[in-house]
Write a protein that holds these residues in place. Structure first.
Motif, mmCIF file in Angstrom:
data_model
loop_
_atom_site.group_PDB
_atom_site.id
_atom_site.type_symbol
_atom_site.label_atom_id
_atom_site.label_comp_id
_atom_site.label_asym_id
_atom_site.label_seq_id
_atom_site.Cartn_x
_atom_site.Cartn_y
_atom_site.Cartn_z
ATOM 1 N N THR A 101 0.752 -1.804 0.183
ATOM 2 C CA THR A 101 -0.243 -0.083 -0.521
ATOM 3 C C THR A 101 0.879 0.878 0.044
ATOM 4 O OG1 THR A 101 -0.199 0.287 2.738
ATOM 5 C CG2 THR A 101 -1.742 -0.869 1.462
ATOM 6 N N PRO A 102 0.742 2.097 -0.452
ATOM 7 C CA PRO A 102 1.290 3.925 -0.514
ATOM 8 C C PRO A 102 1.196 3.855 1.237
ATOM 9 C CG PRO A 102 -0.715 3.891 -2.116
ATOM 10 C CD PRO A 102 -0.733 2.146 -1.648
ATOM 11 N N ASP A 103 0.961 3.309 2.024
ATOM 12 C CA ASP A 103 1.382 4.274 3.281
ATOM 13 C C ASP A 103 2.637 3.557 3.857
ATOM 14 O OD1 ASP A 103 -0.976 5.826 3.856
ATOM 15 O OD2 ASP A 103 -1.836 5.133 5.400
ATOM 16 N N ASP A 104 2.062 2.342 3.191
ATOM 17 C CA ASP A 104 3.378 1.026 4.046
ATOM 18 C C ASP A 104 4.637 2.040 3.283
ATOM 19 O OD1 ASP A 104 2.447 -0.687 5.310
ATOM 20 O OD2 ASP A 104 1.022 -2.275 3.442
ATOM 21 N N ARG A 105 4.424 2.156 2.184
ATOM 22 C CA ARG A 105 5.817 2.335 1.594
ATOM 23 C C ARG A 105 6.641 4.095 1.587
ATOM 24 N NH1 ARG A 105 9.427 1.938 -2.817
ATOM 25 N NH2 ARG A 105 9.904 3.701 -4.189
#
Length: 343
Positions: free
Chosen positions: A280-284
């Motif tokens: 997910t974008p948040d994870d990255r």
């Protein structure tokens, strides 16, 4: 630097044909690169003159016509048809261009400023909050023929949506407020680059003054090039092709804002993005991708250990995606781009 990588691959036993295929060049090109700069060019060219070669008299006539008072501000594309209308044929359009080029006269004609090539903006993001991309898209509003406008800012490295707003008009002022708020919520990052297309709100005086005050560097797409802001355009495509995207127009600005809010939460926290190894974008964005991808790698290793006969090659690549470049050169193969990045 490219030859050094080629030599390294050859030492490891990789065939030259395979290397050339990866680089997108011919083996003869590699051989030419190895020649010293002082090497003699042994290509001799044609041994005979073409039978249909223009005579010196014909070449002088072409130059005289092109430099005459009647045609001195016209291109060969205009000269040849106008001569034909008078029943005259001096030479073909290609011959006009060739003779003018050899005489050093193939330059911009007329009083207008000659067109100048604009290099494609290139920025490399090695972490979050280094390069942002933003754009505006239409949303159907309550009145037929009128639209609402979604302002959306995305981080190029992590693909995380860092800010958005919905308004009933396009305005540099609205964009300025959004960028300032997104910049503050991101912790006031230094050295930030903000990329956009050449729309009116993007180049408005209010927004440019705000960017200067924040210390943000503006970056713009080339004129009339639709894919120079691909990160924002791809995000709009994902947004409008969501199954939950309303088929009917939004009832109001507030209605559109509520739907986009739900989309942003889903996109940032649940959507597995294909360009960043399906995290997910948040994870990255918040540096969780390395641990997550390491767990995936271990899962695949255990699966391979249980049934090794089902794996003819290595397991799936779960290494982090690495830096992201905005606007890579379209003339380079991925292998050459990687070599330039490493070297």
């Amino acid at each position: 630097m490219t030859l050094a990588h080629v030599d390294e691959a050859l030492e490891k036993g990789v065939r030259l044909e395979v290397i050339c295929e990866r680089l997108g060049v011919a083996p003869r090109t590699i051989q030419r690169w190895r020649k010293p700069a002082t090497a003699e060019d042994r290509r001799c060219g044609p041994h005979t003159r073409p039978a249909n070669r223009l005579s010196e008299v014909e070449r002088r006539r072409i130059l005289a016509v092109a430099n005459s008072e009647e045609f001195r501000d016209a291109s060969p594309k205009q000269i040849v048809p106008r001569l034909a209308d008078r029943g005259e044929y001096v030479a073909s359009e290609a011959s006009f261009y060739r003779v003018l080029r050899e005489a050093g006269q193939l330059a911009h004609r007329g009083h207008a400023k000659a067109p100048t090539p604009r290099p494609r903006a290139e920025h490399t993001a090695t972490g979050p909050n280094q390069v942002w991309s933003w754009d505006i898209t239409y949303l159907k509003g309550p009145v037929k023929g009128a639209f609402l406008y979604l302002y959306l800012v995305v981080d190029v490295f992590s693909r995380r949506i860092v800010g958005f707003a919905v308004h009933d008009e396009e305005s540099s002022t609205h964009a300025s407020v959004l960028i300032r708020r997104s910049w503050q919520e991101a912790g006031c990052p230094e050295g930030l680059v903000l990329h956009s297309d050449n729309g009116g709100p993007m180049k408005g005086a209010t927004l440019l003054a705000t960017l200067q005050w924040l210390g943000v560097t503006p970056s713009f797409s080339r004129p009339r090039v639709s894919d120079d802001n691909a990160f924002s355009e791809a995000l709009f495509r994902t947004l409008k092709y969501r199954p939950s995207f309303p088929r009917r127009p939004f009832a109001s600005v507030e209605d559109a804002h509520d739907w986009v809010t739900r989309f942003v939460v889903w996109y940032n926290t649940e959507h597995r993005h294909s360009a960043i190894r399906f995290v997910t974008p948040d994870d990255r964005h918040f540096s969780r991708e390395a641990a997550l991808l390491a767990r995936r790698h271990r899962v695949y290793q255990r699966a391979r250990a249980r049934h090794p006969e089902r794996w003819s090659r290595d397991t799936r690549d779960w290494t982090p995606a690495g830096p992201v470049r905005l606007g890579p050169s379209p003339n380079l193969t991925p292998a050459v781009q990687e070599m330039k990045r490493i070297g």
